[in-house]
Write a protein that holds these residues in place. Structure first.
Motif, short mmCIF file in Angstrom:
data_model
loop_
_atom_site.label_atom_id
_atom_site.label_comp_id
_atom_site.label_asym_id
_atom_site.label_seq_id
_atom_site.Cartn_x
_atom_site.Cartn_y
_atom_site.Cartn_z
N LEU A 74 -63.56 -8.79 91.49
CA LEU A 74 -62.04 -8.47 91.64
C LEU A 74 -62.33 -6.81 91.02
CD1 LEU A 74 -58.94 -7.89 91.26
CD2 LEU A 74 -59.35 -7.98 89.16
N SER A 75 -62.25 -5.92 91.51
CA SER A 75 -62.30 -4.18 92.26
C SER A 75 -60.75 -3.68 91.59
CB SER A 75 -62.57 -3.92 93.46
OG SER A 75 -62.43 -2.16 93.73
N ILE A 76 -61.97 -3.23 90.17
CA ILE A 76 -60.99 -2.70 89.22
C ILE A 76 -61.61 -1.05 88.56
CG2 ILE A 76 -58.51 -1.48 87.69
CD1 ILE A 76 -58.76 -4.65 87.34
N TRP A 77 -60.80 0.09 89.40
CA TRP A 77 -61.83 1.40 89.06
C TRP A 77 -61.58 1.30 87.44
CZ3 TRP A 77 -57.15 1.11 91.16
CH2 TRP A 77 -56.27 1.72 90.96
N LEU A 78 -62.17 1.96 86.66
CA LEU A 78 -62.82 2.09 85.37
C LEU A 78 -60.53 2.80 84.89
CD1 LEU A 78 -64.21 2.45 82.72
CD2 LEU A 78 -65.14 4.86 83.64
N ALA A 79 -60.60 4.15 85.61
CA ALA A 79 -59.20 4.91 85.31
C ALA A 79 -58.46 3.78 85.71
CB ALA A 79 -59.44 5.80 86.21
N GLY A 80 -58.15 2.73 86.24
CA GLY A 80 -57.46 1.68 86.57
C GLY A 80 -57.38 0.82 85.80
N ILE A 81 -58.38 0.31 85.13
CA ILE A 81 -58.06 -0.72 83.99
C ILE A 81 -56.64 -0.75 82.88
CG2 ILE A 81 -59.49 -1.85 82.11
CD1 ILE A 81 -61.82 -1.19 82.90
N PRO A 82 -56.53 0.13 82.48
CA PRO A 82 -55.51 -0.03 81.49
C PRO A 82 -54.37 -0.21 82.40
CG PRO A 82 -56.46 2.25 80.87
CD PRO A 82 -57.36 1.51 82.14
N SER A 83 -54.29 -0.03 83.25
CA SER A 83 -52.76 -0.22 84.11
C SER A 83 -52.94 -1.45 85.09
CB SER A 83 -52.85 0.61 85.34
OG SER A 83 -52.68 2.37 85.27
N PHE A 84 -53.81 -2.70 85.52
CA PHE A 84 -53.82 -3.48 86.34
C PHE A 84 -55.15 -4.79 85.82
CE2 PHE A 84 -53.49 0.76 89.30
CZ PHE A 84 -52.24 0.02 89.28
N ALA A 85 -55.84 -4.62 84.89
CA ALA A 85 -56.54 -5.40 84.28
C ALA A 85 -55.38 -6.24 83.22
CB ALA A 85 -57.40 -5.12 83.10
N GLY A 86 -54.29 -5.89 83.13
CA GLY A 86 -53.53 -7.12 82.35
C GLY A 86 -52.53 -7.64 83.72
N TRP A 87 -53.01 -7.69 84.69
CA TRP A 87 -52.09 -8.51 85.76
C TRP A 87 -53.38 -9.65 86.42
CZ3 TRP A 87 -46.81 -7.76 87.06
CH2 TRP A 87 -46.28 -6.77 86.93
N PHE A 88 -54.34 -9.06 86.77
CA PHE A 88 -55.29 -9.67 87.75
C PHE A 88 -56.55 -10.92 86.41
CE2 PHE A 88 -54.26 -6.68 89.84
CZ PHE A 88 -52.81 -6.93 90.83
N LEU A 89 -56.58 -10.03 84.83
CA LEU A 89 -57.83 -10.90 84.18
C LEU A 89 -57.43 -11.76 83.81
CD1 LEU A 89 -59.25 -8.33 85.30
CD2 LEU A 89 -60.00 -7.61 82.92
N PRO A 90 -57.52 -12.89 83.31
CA PRO A 90 -57.18 -13.88 82.91
C PRO A 90 -58.06 -13.93 81.36
CG PRO A 90 -59.38 -14.55 83.62
CD PRO A 90 -59.10 -13.35 83.95
N TYR A 91 -57.54 -14.39 80.30
CA TYR A 91 -57.87 -14.54 79.18
C TYR A 91 -58.91 -16.21 78.70
CZ TYR A 91 -55.38 -10.45 77.84
OH TYR A 91 -54.47 -9.17 77.87
N ASP A 92 -58.48 -16.45 79.42
CA ASP A 92 -59.32 -17.92 79.37
C ASP A 92 -60.95 -18.54 79.92
OD1 ASP A 92 -58.22 -18.05 81.78
OD2 ASP A 92 -57.46 -20.66 81.58
N ARG A 93 -61.08 -16.89 80.18
CA ARG A 93 -62.50 -17.62 81.15
C ARG A 93 -63.77 -15.50 80.41
NH1 ARG A 93 -61.30 -17.97 87.18
NH2 ARG A 93 -63.72 -17.72 87.55
N LYS A 94 -64.11 -16.63 80.01
CA LYS A 94 -65.74 -14.59 80.22
C LYS A 94 -65.13 -13.74 81.20
CE LYS A 94 -68.34 -17.30 76.65
NZ LYS A 94 -69.85 -16.77 76.28
N ILE A 95 -65.12 -12.88 81.01
CA ILE A 95 -65.47 -11.47 82.13
C ILE A 95 -66.41 -11.61 81.89
CG2 ILE A 95 -64.46 -9.65 82.34
CD1 ILE A 95 -62.23 -10.59 81.23
N PHE A 96 -67.06 -10.65 83.31
CA PHE A 96 -68.91 -10.15 83.25
C PHE A 96 -68.39 -8.97 84.12
CE2 PHE A 96 -69.33 -14.53 82.25
CZ PHE A 96 -70.71 -14.50 81.60
N MET A 97 -69.33 -7.89 83.85
CA MET A 97 -68.79 -6.35 84.56
C MET A 97 -69.95 -5.94 85.53
SD MET A 97 -66.81 -5.31 81.59
CE MET A 97 -66.61 -3.46 82.55
N VAL A 98 -69.14 -5.22 86.29
CA VAL A 98 -70.38 -4.97 87.30
C VAL A 98 -69.80 -3.16 87.09
CG1 VAL A 98 -71.49 -4.22 89.59
CG2 VAL A 98 -70.27 -6.79 89.01
#
Length: 455
Positions: free
Chosen positions: A284-308
């Motif tokens: 999933l593409s979310i640019w750095l400055a967009g994390i606060p605005s959009f991570a809560g819409w699309f990222l899961p809490y029940d899975r691990k997140i791996f980052m590029v």
């Protein structure tokens, strides 16, 4: 005296530290709370008290974290809820801060137990009021958090709080809200950084009413409810885990990353151009400055997140995620996409084109079957115009409306710059859509005769 506002970027969250003599208190702290302690220590003070204005929905409040580090007592609002930490605030409670005094004022409306805090000067006169999510610059707090069936009731409570408890404090009293422009806690917060009760009385559109009935009608509206609000509400009642207990993401080789992230969630916070050129399948593409605005819409809490991450500021990305309660960050790709490719791993691409190219294609009718997807919000369309023939689906609504996007036609994705378009493209690609082109640059330079902009 010590008085500072701390702004958390992206979330437009405001917290405050107030101190005098050798004592200080903090109002609505964020989770990464080192800054408050540094401010207090530099001023020769210790933080003794943490005050919360309400049970927050849009970020992890840092009260438990700050208390663990400083020994401060925590006082939370919404005492009717089953908090697992701190002491509930009652209307009229007072705290001394050197020569000054802070008084709790019950101001329900945004939540049932919302509290404002009035700072009186050394002479006992009202000076600054911390209004939480009740009163903002140019707007008021949303009243739909308990559901639309109770929105009218909550709006009525907010009217009483504003007109009977806050505004009578005096036009010269400085108003310090918990959010600025860009917050999801209200629809249209103004961009003025500082305000007073007098300015809001005269200029706040929501306060220009003839009476309570008109106010309730104006306020009892339903706003977007990001899915992560529920997790924030839970964490902000039980207390988020201390950051010292949360593991930092591990640097992983390409092979290790591929094995570890296989069944988990991959977040890529590079720019839209870098993601379009090469990315891991399913990321999933979310640019750095967009994390606060959009991570809560699309990222899961029940899975691990791996980052590029190739921004050079992985710590910031992790800090932004943790403010939203995303603690399960399993690792990051060491060496970035260069390491991925030199290890012989496969990657995907997403086409990009500039706005002038799309205009030319449309006018030459070379793409008669083209389907333009506009992922901007309604407010942007009102300000900047609508492209004739485009299909608007706001990016936050895309997962639930993905069935409206055809799979047998080329899709051209459009926003204000290309950043949200690439995010939308990554969502569509995860769902198996292939013929995608992200349009770079937004409306600037749009000149299609066939698909003009209508304002």
């Amino acid at each position: 005296m010590l008085f500072e506002r701390v702004e958390s970027e992206g979330l437009a969250h405001y917290s405050y530290i107030v101190g005098d003599g050798n004592e200080a208190l903090v109002i609505d702290p964020r989770r990464d709370c080192d800054l408050y302690q540094k401010m207090a220590t530099s001023a020769g003070m210790r933080i003794t008290t943490v005050l919360e204005t309400h049970r927050n929905e849009d970020y992890v409040v840092g009260s438990v974290e700050l208390s663990a580090r400083s020994g401060a007592d925590i006082f939370h609002a919404d005492g009717h809820l089953d908090y697992r930490y701190g002491e509930a605030v009652d209307d009229g409670m007072r705290w001394k801060v050197g020569r000054f005094e802070v008084e709790a004022i019950s101001t329900p409306g945004h939540t049932l137990g919302s509290m404002s805090y009035l700072l009186r000067d050394s002479g006992g006169e009202p000076w600054i009021v911390f209004t939480g999510d009740d009163l903002f610059a140019g707007d008021l707090g949303r009243v739909d958090l308990m559901g639309m069936e109770r929105a009218g009731e909550m709006a009525g409570l907010l009217y009483d709080s504003i007109f009977d408890r806050l505004l009578p404090l005096g036009d010269g009293v400085i108003a310090c809200p918990a959010h600025g422009a860009g917050s999801v806690c209200a629809a249209s917060i103004a961009d003025r950084k500082w305000t007073t009760l007098g300015i809001e009385r005269k200029r706040n559109p929501k306060l220009q009413v003839e009476g309570k009935d008109e106010f309730v009608e104006k306020m009892a509206v339903e706003l977007e409810m990001p899915p992560y609000f529920k997790e924030m509400e839970r964490l902000n009642m039980v207390g988020a885990p201390l950051l010292c207990t949360v593991a930092d993401p591990l640097p992983l080789s390409a092979q290790e990353f591929a094995e570890a992230a296989g069944d988990e969630f991959v977040l890529d916070n590079r720019t839209e151009l870098a993601f379009g050129a090469a990315h891991l399948s399913g990321s999933l593409s979310i640019w750095l400055a967009g994390i606060p605005s959009f991570a809560g819409w699309f990222l899961p809490y029940d899975r691990k997140i791996f980052m590029v991450d190739e921004t050079g500021d992985l710590d910031k990305a992790v800090r932004l995620l943790r403010r939203l309660g995303f603690d399960r960050i399993g690792g990051h790709l060491s060496g970035g996409m260069i390491a991925w490719h030199t290890a012989g791993m496969e990657s995907g691409t997403i086409n990009t084109a500039n706005v002038h190219d799309l205009c030319r294609r449309l006018d030459r009718q070379e793409k008669e079957r083209a389907w333009i997807l506009d992922v901007r919000g309604d407010d942007e369309l009102e300000r900047s115009g609508r492209i004739t023939g485009a299909h608007q689906i706001h990016v936050t609504k895309l997962p639930e409306r993905i069935g409206e996007v055809p799979r047998d036609r080329p899709i051209y994705i459009f926003c204000g710059s290309g950043l949200r378009s690439m995010m939308a493209a990554s969502i569509l690609r995860r769902e198996g859509l292939e013929d995608l082109t992200v349009i770079l640059g937004g409306l600037a330079g749009w000149s299609s005769a066939r698909c003009p902009v209508v304002r």
